[in-house]
Design a protein around this motif. Structure first.
Motif, PDB file in Angstrom:
ATOM      1  N   ASP A  18       0.911  -1.189   0.107  1.00  0.00           N
ATOM      2  CA  ASP A  18       0.194   0.009   0.037  1.00  0.00           C
ATOM      3  C   ASP A  18       0.922   1.053   0.112  1.00  0.00           C
ATOM      4  OD1 ASP A  18      -1.693   2.148   0.676  1.00  0.00           O
ATOM      5  OD2 ASP A  18      -2.631   1.024   1.923  1.00  0.00           O
ATOM      6  N   PRO A  19       0.853   1.947  -1.095  1.00  0.00           N
ATOM      7  CA  PRO A  19       1.639   3.270  -1.367  1.00  0.00           C
ATOM      8  C   PRO A  19       1.664   4.310  -0.028  1.00  0.00           C
ATOM      9  CG  PRO A  19       0.666   2.835  -3.351  1.00  0.00           C
ATOM     10  CD  PRO A  19       0.125   1.826  -2.447  1.00  0.00           C
ATOM     11  N   SER A  20       0.494   4.299   0.674  1.00  0.00           N
ATOM     12  CA  SER A  20       0.297   5.161   1.558  1.00  0.00           C
ATOM     13  C   SER A  20       0.898   4.808   3.014  1.00  0.00           C
ATOM     14  CB  SER A  20      -1.285   5.526   1.847  1.00  0.00           C
ATOM     15  OG  SER A  20      -1.797   4.311   2.323  1.00  0.00           O
ATOM     16  N   CYS A  22       3.365   2.097   2.997  1.00  0.00           N
ATOM     17  CA  CYS A  22       4.583   1.386   2.576  1.00  0.00           C
ATOM     18  C   CYS A  22       5.939   1.805   3.218  1.00  0.00           C
ATOM     19  CB  CYS A  22       5.151   1.496   1.197  1.00  0.00           C
ATOM     20  SG  CYS A  22       6.508   0.539   0.417  1.00  0.00           S
ATOM     21  N   ARG A  23       6.171   3.227   3.508  1.00  0.00           N
ATOM     22  CA  ARG A  23       7.266   3.737   4.265  1.00  0.00           C
ATOM     23  C   ARG A  23       7.201   3.146   5.582  1.00  0.00           C
ATOM     24  NH1 ARG A  23      11.292   7.075   3.554  1.00  0.00           N
ATOM     25  NH2 ARG A  23      10.470   8.069   1.625  1.00  0.00           N
ATOM     26  N   ALA A  24       6.050   3.472   6.380  1.00  0.00           N
ATOM     27  CA  ALA A  24       6.133   3.030   7.951  1.00  0.00           C
ATOM     28  C   ALA A  24       6.243   1.595   7.929  1.00  0.00           C
ATOM     29  CB  ALA A  24       4.627   3.755   8.453  1.00  0.00           C
ATOM     30  N   ALA A  25       5.487   0.744   7.124  1.00  0.00           N
ATOM     31  CA  ALA A  25       5.886  -0.661   7.027  1.00  0.00           C
ATOM     32  C   ALA A  25       7.182  -0.984   7.015  1.00  0.00           C
ATOM     33  CB  ALA A  25       4.850  -1.239   6.012  1.00  0.00           C
TER      34      ALA A  25
END
Length: 186
Positions: A18-20, A22-25
């Protein structure tokens, strides 16, 4: 010493897609996997600074190709494969840089173990590290994955692209050679 491989988290894989999120994941992936991957690399290269640099490369490569992670393999398998490839590439470059053969590498690794100030260990642990360093590269890798990470042969097979039977044989041979090393160095 090493942290065990985290259990697979299907929700984390979905968040990576999920692009929204992805960074946190991916930040969670780093928190979960940095210690076990560090130790996998470290047991191969034996040098703290090199292992830390290689770990950083692993996460950069994973981040750059996260869109290509389809989930066909486990996330841990994918990350370990990147880590093993990075470490193997590093070892090959080091052999070339130092103009040494694969046969000379075990003595080089033994010297690194002797000089390592980042690991405190009793005489038995030091002896085990030297015994493992005396193994051929593939046996050393298989032994470390099975003994330290308690990795299943099926997972190793996906990471290394080798049959389960061949991995079991490599582990068995490695264990015999380590036993022989202990007998000879008593």
């Amino acid at each position: 010493m090493a942290k065990t491989i985290p259990a697979e988290d299907p929700e984390l894989v979905e968040r990576l897609r999920d692009p929204s999120q992805c960074r946190a994941a991916f930040e969670k992936v780093i928190r979960l996997y940095q210690e076990p991957l560090y130790w996998q690399i470290r047991r191969m290269v034996e040098n703290h600074d090199d292992a830390a640099d290689l770990l950083q490369n692993v996460f950069m490569k994973a981040w750059q190709s996260i869109d290509n992670f389809r989930g066909d393999a486990k996330l841990s398998t994918w990350l370990y494969k990147i880590a093993v490839n990075e470490a193997m590439t590093h070892l090959a470059k080091e052999r070339k840089r130092l103009s040494m053969s694969i046969d000379d590498e075990d003595q080089h690794l033994a010297n690194l173990i002797e000089a390592d100030e980042h690991i405190d260990g009793d005489a038995l642990a030091l002896k085990l590290r030297k015994a493992i360093a005396s193994l051929p590269e593939k046996q050393r890798l298989v032994f470390n994955m099975r003994y330290y990470d308690e990795m299943k042969y099926e997972d190793m097979s996906q990471i290394l692209g080798t049959s389960v039977g061949a991995l079991k044989a490599s582990y068995h041979l490695a264990a015999k050679k380590i036993e022989q090393y202990f007998d000879e160095h008593d």
